[in-house]
Enzyme design. Structure first.
Site, mmCIF file in Angstrom:
data_model
loop_
_atom_site.group_PDB
_atom_site.id
_atom_site.type_symbol
_atom_site.label_atom_id
_atom_site.label_comp_id
_atom_site.label_asym_id
_atom_site.label_seq_id
_atom_site.Cartn_x
_atom_site.Cartn_y
_atom_site.Cartn_z
ATOM 1 N N ASP A 294 0.640 -1.062 -0.005
ATOM 2 C CA ASP A 294 -0.160 0.097 -0.028
ATOM 3 C C ASP A 294 0.922 1.152 0.049
ATOM 4 O OD1 ASP A 294 -2.833 1.733 0.472
ATOM 5 O OD2 ASP A 294 -2.430 1.378 2.321
ATOM 6 N N HIS B 150 -7.323 9.503 4.044
ATOM 7 C CA HIS B 150 -7.225 8.647 4.873
ATOM 8 C C HIS B 150 -7.372 9.090 6.902
ATOM 9 C CE1 HIS B 150 -3.819 8.218 1.576
ATOM 10 N NE2 HIS B 150 -4.275 6.230 2.002
ATOM 11 N N ASN C 93 -8.062 1.415 7.741
ATOM 12 C CA ASN C 93 -7.009 1.068 8.502
ATOM 13 C C ASN C 93 -6.954 1.373 9.298
ATOM 14 O OD1 ASN C 93 -4.381 0.563 9.573
ATOM 15 N ND2 ASN C 93 -3.379 1.340 7.633
ATOM 16 N N THR C 94 -7.501 2.824 9.907
ATOM 17 C CA THR C 94 -8.090 3.543 10.848
ATOM 18 C C THR C 94 -8.960 2.873 11.833
ATOM 19 O OG1 THR C 94 -7.798 5.114 10.387
ATOM 20 C CG2 THR C 94 -8.387 5.307 12.074
HETATM 21 P P1 13P Z 1 -8.515 4.883 6.274
HETATM 22 O O1 13P Z 1 -7.062 4.741 7.343
HETATM 23 O O2 13P Z 1 -8.527 6.088 5.767
HETATM 24 O O3 13P Z 1 -8.816 4.192 6.641
HETATM 25 O O4 13P Z 1 -7.503 4.106 4.741
HETATM 26 C C1 13P Z 1 -6.364 3.261 4.527
HETATM 27 C C2 13P Z 1 -6.165 3.209 3.275
HETATM 28 O O5 13P Z 1 -6.548 3.959 2.589
HETATM 29 C C3 13P Z 1 -4.584 2.738 2.921
HETATM 30 O O6 13P Z 1 -4.239 2.973 2.212
#
Ligand code: 13P
Length: 285
Positions: free
Chosen positions: A82, A182, A233-234
């Protein structure tokens, strides 16, 4: 089951009108939780690591962990880099047997972005590895922010350039900037779905970053308009850290990791399960 390319998973998703979650991991607990949730709901899944997560994990064992768990639970999975920022990082991921890479050259000029993305695609495709490029820039970091979202309009993907960018670079997946960011903020994002509709003419799977905190109805509409991959991710990090804090507070004398961590895994798993259901990939594994 085995570790496959993300192109295969995502082209099927685009045809089927659903999206597949790309969930970040930096610990074995998160990896297990993602695979468990995917197995429970018979969903394909993408496991991804940012450069920071990749450096923290032992790059020699991440592939084996993902492969062994996916074999054991019968999950179709792709292992994805990523926001790789250079050809060198992409090469390291390929060495670590990743099946898919994102080259994020979105901080460079349009022409430089094309050149670097093209180089990565040429290198990766020879090894049957899928490539995601990024046009426009997706800002923010995967954290819980205490301020409101600020989107710089000049960072949004230009639909007029998308077709040319895809053709020139040869990418398999396009990451779009349509008001997504993000991290989780004090207000929800507002996706520019009209822009997404125009971008979707490129006819390859589109990737929506910043999947945490986007209202469910907006995600559903974005999937209808060609989003085939949603990065999250978050919300996983919040589940991990939040539950770990709770556990330690509730059992201040406990020191045994295998007694503390199952609840943490379970909380991450719940987040992943909800996302899989929202993206519509349940039963598509
Ligand atoms: P979030 O942390 O907002 O969910 O985004 C994750 C992401 O886009 C990783 O590339």
């Amino acid at each position: 089951m085995t570790v496959v390319s993300s192109k295969k998973i995502l082209e099927e998703a685009l045809r089927g009108g659903y999206a597949v979650g790309a969930f970040n991991t930096s610990t074995l607990e998160a990896t297990k939780a993602i695979i468990n949730a995917a197995a429970k709901l018979a969903s394909p899944v993408i496991i991804e690591t940012s450069e920071g997560e990749f450096n923290f994990l032992d790059s020699n064992i991440i592939f084996d962990q993902v492969k062994d768990l996916s074999d054991e639970y019968g999950v179709t999975v792709a292992l994805h880099l990523d926001h790789g920022k250079s050809l060198e990082t992409v090469k390291k991921a390929v060495e670590a047997r990743y099946t898919s890479v994102h080259i994020d050259a979105s901080n460079l000029s349009y022409q430089e972005n094309i050149e670097l993305t093209q180089k990565v695609a040429e290198f990766a495709h020879k090894k049957n590895i899928s490539v995601e490029g990024e046009l426009g820039h997706i800002s923010g970091s995967s954290e819980k922010h205490s301020e409101k979202i600020e989107i710089n309009l000049s960072n949004l993907t230009d639909p007029g350039l998308a077709k040319e960018f895809v053709k020139e670079t040869g990418i398999d997946i396009l990451a779009v900037s349509i008001g997504n960011i993000h991290g989780v903020y004090t207000n929800p994002p507002e996706l520019d779905l009209g822009r997404l509709e125009r971008i979707s003419k490129v006819k390859i799977p589109l990737s929506l970053h910043g999947g945490s905190g986007i209202p469910e109805n907006q995600i559903k509409m974005a999937v209808k308009l060609g989003i085939a991959k949603v990065n999250v991710n978050t919300e996983l990090r919040m589940a991990y850290a939040g539950e770990l804090r709770e556990e330690l507070k509730a059992h201040p004398k406990e020191i045994v990791p295998y007694k503390i961590l199952p609840e943490v895994i379970e909380e991450i798993e719940k987040v992943v399960e909800n996302k899989i259901k929202l993206f519509g990939s349940e039963g598509k594994g």
